[in-house]
Design a protein around this motif. Sequence first.
Motif, mmCIF file in Angstrom:
data_model
loop_
_atom_site.group_PDB
_atom_site.id
_atom_site.type_symbol
_atom_site.label_atom_id
_atom_site.label_comp_id
_atom_site.label_asym_id
_atom_site.label_seq_id
_atom_site.Cartn_x
_atom_site.Cartn_y
_atom_site.Cartn_z
ATOM 1 N N ALA A 299 0.829 -1.209 0.000
ATOM 2 C CA ALA A 299 0.000 0.000 0.000
ATOM 3 C C ALA A 299 0.861 1.256 0.000
ATOM 4 O O ALA A 299 0.531 2.255 -0.659
ATOM 5 N N GLY A 300 1.977 1.219 0.731
ATOM 6 C CA GLY A 300 2.882 2.357 0.725
ATOM 7 C C GLY A 300 3.540 2.567 -0.626
ATOM 8 O O GLY A 300 3.763 3.701 -1.059
ATOM 9 N N ALA A 301 3.833 1.467 -1.306
ATOM 10 C CA ALA A 301 4.523 1.553 -2.600
ATOM 11 C C ALA A 301 3.614 2.015 -3.728
ATOM 12 O O ALA A 301 4.085 2.581 -4.716
ATOM 13 N N VAL A 302 2.308 1.760 -3.614
ATOM 14 C CA VAL A 302 1.398 2.067 -4.724
ATOM 15 C C VAL A 302 0.411 3.175 -4.347
ATOM 16 O O VAL A 302 -0.710 3.225 -4.867
ATOM 17 N N GLU A 303 0.830 4.080 -3.498
ATOM 18 C CA GLU A 303 -0.027 5.214 -3.121
ATOM 19 C C GLU A 303 -0.517 5.995 -4.337
ATOM 20 O O GLU A 303 -1.602 6.587 -4.304
ATOM 21 N N HIS A 304 0.287 6.012 -5.385
ATOM 22 C CA HIS A 304 -0.046 6.802 -6.576
ATOM 23 C C HIS A 304 -1.007 6.074 -7.507
ATOM 24 O O HIS A 304 -1.483 6.662 -8.480
ATOM 25 N N LEU A 305 -1.289 4.794 -7.233
ATOM 26 C CA LEU A 305 -2.204 4.008 -8.055
ATOM 27 C C LEU A 305 -3.555 3.865 -7.362
ATOM 28 O O LEU A 305 -3.697 4.201 -6.190
ATOM 29 N N GLU A 306 -4.533 3.344 -8.087
ATOM 30 C CA GLU A 306 -5.865 3.130 -7.538
ATOM 31 C C GLU A 306 -6.186 1.640 -7.527
ATOM 32 O O GLU A 306 -5.933 0.942 -8.523
ATOM 33 N N MET A 307 -6.747 1.149 -6.423
ATOM 34 C CA MET A 307 -7.213 -0.233 -6.411
ATOM 35 C C MET A 307 -8.420 -0.332 -7.347
ATOM 36 O O MET A 307 -9.430 0.331 -7.131
ATOM 37 N N ASN A 308 -8.296 -1.135 -8.389
ATOM 38 C CA ASN A 308 -9.365 -1.225 -9.378
ATOM 39 C C ASN A 308 -10.140 -2.540 -9.312
ATOM 40 O O ASN A 308 -11.138 -2.702 -10.025
ATOM 41 N N TRP A 309 -9.699 -3.458 -8.455
ATOM 42 C CA TRP A 309 -10.387 -4.755 -8.344
ATOM 43 C C TRP A 309 -9.908 -5.465 -7.092
ATOM 44 O O TRP A 309 -8.749 -5.337 -6.695
ATOM 45 N N PHE A 310 -10.823 -6.173 -6.433
ATOM 46 C CA PHE A 310 -10.418 -7.073 -5.361
ATOM 47 C C PHE A 310 -11.438 -8.193 -5.242
ATOM 48 O O PHE A 310 -12.582 -8.084 -5.697
ATOM 49 N N GLU A 311 -11.017 -9.266 -4.651
ATOM 50 C CA GLU A 311 -11.902 -10.378 -4.297
ATOM 51 C C GLU A 311 -11.514 -10.859 -2.917
ATOM 52 O O GLU A 311 -10.317 -10.966 -2.603
ATOM 53 N N TYR A 312 -12.514 -11.081 -2.085
ATOM 54 C CA TYR A 312 -12.271 -11.608 -0.746
ATOM 55 C C TYR A 312 -13.150 -12.827 -0.520
ATOM 56 O O TYR A 312 -14.365 -12.768 -0.731
ATOM 57 N N VAL A 313 -12.532 -13.917 -0.104
ATOM 58 C CA VAL A 313 -13.237 -15.167 0.158
ATOM 59 C C VAL A 313 -12.933 -15.579 1.594
ATOM 60 O O VAL A 313 -11.773 -15.896 1.905
ATOM 61 N N PRO A 314 -13.923 -15.545 2.498
ATOM 62 C CA PRO A 314 -13.673 -16.034 3.865
ATOM 63 C C PRO A 314 -13.494 -17.550 3.826
ATOM 64 O O PRO A 314 -14.469 -18.292 3.788
ATOM 65 N N GLY A 315 -12.246 -17.981 3.830
ATOM 66 C CA GLY A 315 -11.938 -19.391 3.589
ATOM 67 C C GLY A 315 -12.053 -20.266 4.818
ATOM 68 O O GLY A 315 -11.078 -20.919 5.232
ATOM 69 N N TYR A 316 -13.245 -20.286 5.396
ATOM 70 C CA TYR A 316 -13.484 -21.181 6.532
ATOM 71 C C TYR A 316 -13.352 -22.634 6.071
ATOM 72 O O TYR A 316 -13.834 -23.005 5.007
ATOM 73 N N ARG A 317 -12.724 -23.446 6.931
ATOM 74 C CA ARG A 317 -12.600 -24.862 6.563
ATOM 75 C C ARG A 317 -12.911 -25.809 7.727
ATOM 76 O O ARG A 317 -12.844 -27.023 7.557
ATOM 77 N N THR A 318 -13.246 -25.253 8.903
ATOM 78 C CA THR A 318 -13.654 -26.079 10.036
ATOM 79 C C THR A 318 -14.760 -25.368 10.804
ATOM 80 O O THR A 318 -14.908 -24.139 10.704
ATOM 81 N N PRO A 319 -15.528 -26.083 11.617
ATOM 82 C CA PRO A 319 -16.575 -25.442 12.433
ATOM 83 C C PRO A 319 -16.026 -24.464 13.462
ATOM 84 O O PRO A 319 -16.774 -23.665 14.019
ATOM 85 N N ALA A 320 -14.711 -24.537 13.736
ATOM 86 C CA ALA A 320 -14.095 -23.613 14.690
ATOM 87 C C ALA A 320 -13.746 -22.273 14.058
ATOM 88 O O ALA A 320 -13.290 -21.358 14.753
ATOM 89 N N GLY A 321 -13.938 -22.149 12.745
ATOM 90 C CA GLY A 321 -13.639 -20.892 12.066
ATOM 91 C C GLY A 321 -12.217 -20.777 11.569
ATOM 92 O O GLY A 321 -11.793 -19.689 11.148
ATOM 93 N N THR A 322 -11.463 -21.880 11.606
ATOM 94 C CA THR A 322 -10.096 -21.824 11.109
ATOM 95 C C THR A 322 -10.100 -21.856 9.579
ATOM 96 O O THR A 322 -11.042 -22.312 8.942
ATOM 97 N N GLY A 323 -9.015 -21.368 9.026
ATOM 98 C CA GLY A 323 -8.877 -21.275 7.578
ATOM 99 C C GLY A 323 -8.053 -20.058 7.222
ATOM 100 O O GLY A 323 -7.175 -19.640 7.984
ATOM 101 N N THR A 324 -8.355 -19.441 6.080
ATOM 102 C CA THR A 324 -7.602 -18.285 5.608
ATOM 103 C C THR A 324 -8.547 -17.266 4.982
ATOM 104 O O THR A 324 -9.464 -17.651 4.246
ATOM 105 N N GLY A 325 -8.301 -15.999 5.260
ATOM 106 C CA GLY A 325 -8.994 -14.933 4.551
ATOM 107 C C GLY A 325 -8.368 -14.783 3.183
ATOM 108 O O GLY A 325 -7.364 -14.071 3.026
#
Length: 332
Positions: A299-325
């Motif tokens: 984010a510090g390196a690309v201050e001069h650019l604009e975020m034009n796309w993102f995707e976020y997937v809450p990667g739950y893989r167990t009932p305890a909520g473990t996984g990866t964002g």
Amino acid sequence: MAKIVLGLGTSHTPMLLASDATLERFRETDEKMKHRDKEGRRVTYGDLLEKADPKLGPLVAPRHLVERQNVARTAMAHLRKALAAANIDTLVVMGDDQNESYKEDCRPAFAIYYGATIQNSNEQHEEYRKRFPEWYVQNRQGFFEDEGPRDYPVHRELAVHLIESLMDMGFDLAASERLPKGEGEGHAIAYVHRRVMDPAEPIAAVPIFLNTYFPPNQPRPKRCYEFGKALRKAIESFPGEQRIGMLASGGLSHFLVDEDFDRAVLKACADKDSRFLQNLPRNKLHAGSSEILNWVALAGAVEHLEMNWFEYVPGYRTPAGTGTGLSFASWV
């Protein structure tokens, strides 16, 4: 002068390499792991399961695991296309190292690799073979070459220029011209070579390592943001008309998914909210979640650019909520 024309952020978890059938098996490893809750306190899997939202049970049914994985796969493909279309000359990759190139004998806060090439091995780092079951090791093999070691190009001249320029700006860096004997590149850069770049036409890279993972010398969020800003200044002083891409490899929250925090980080990146990013609570930046610091530097390196796309997937893989964002983004 050289110019940063593209920013990319991507998770690099072995979860992204998993087949549909393998997704269910991550519960086996998560149940045995040491964990942190959302406030950074040490807990067991049982502790997390006891306090988990009941809605997570249905969310990790096999059908839903695959549905979310397919969203992530589509995002991975989008990221590859964005890189290919940008027509860049060099990709500067910022990622952490987990006992791969830097170990307990000397673990720098920041390091830049400046060898002419860097090798992706077809052998796993021994550390992982000792710690994980064979199915997980085979899944993780997707980071590495199928047949034998391969050397990938490094933009040595730019790497040396960055080292010298950043030293002039007050960043005392480690500099690596080669990998430890018998070892290939770590997973943060390996994922980019194998899963983001076109393997038929790899782009010359500059691997930069941030010790996000291991205390006591983890760079703080403010320092990571300042490092990104300094990287941009250093790149722009490199002679020639080179088009440079910047990529953050890793993150976001894991091994406990923290959707609210992840979305706040992504929003701050999109809004260029440097104050928020520089003051991230360190109690939320343990273990895998520490890889968020690579995104802070980006984010510090690309201050001069604009975020034009993102995707976020809450990667739950167990009932305890473990996984990866599971997180992916681009800046232009």
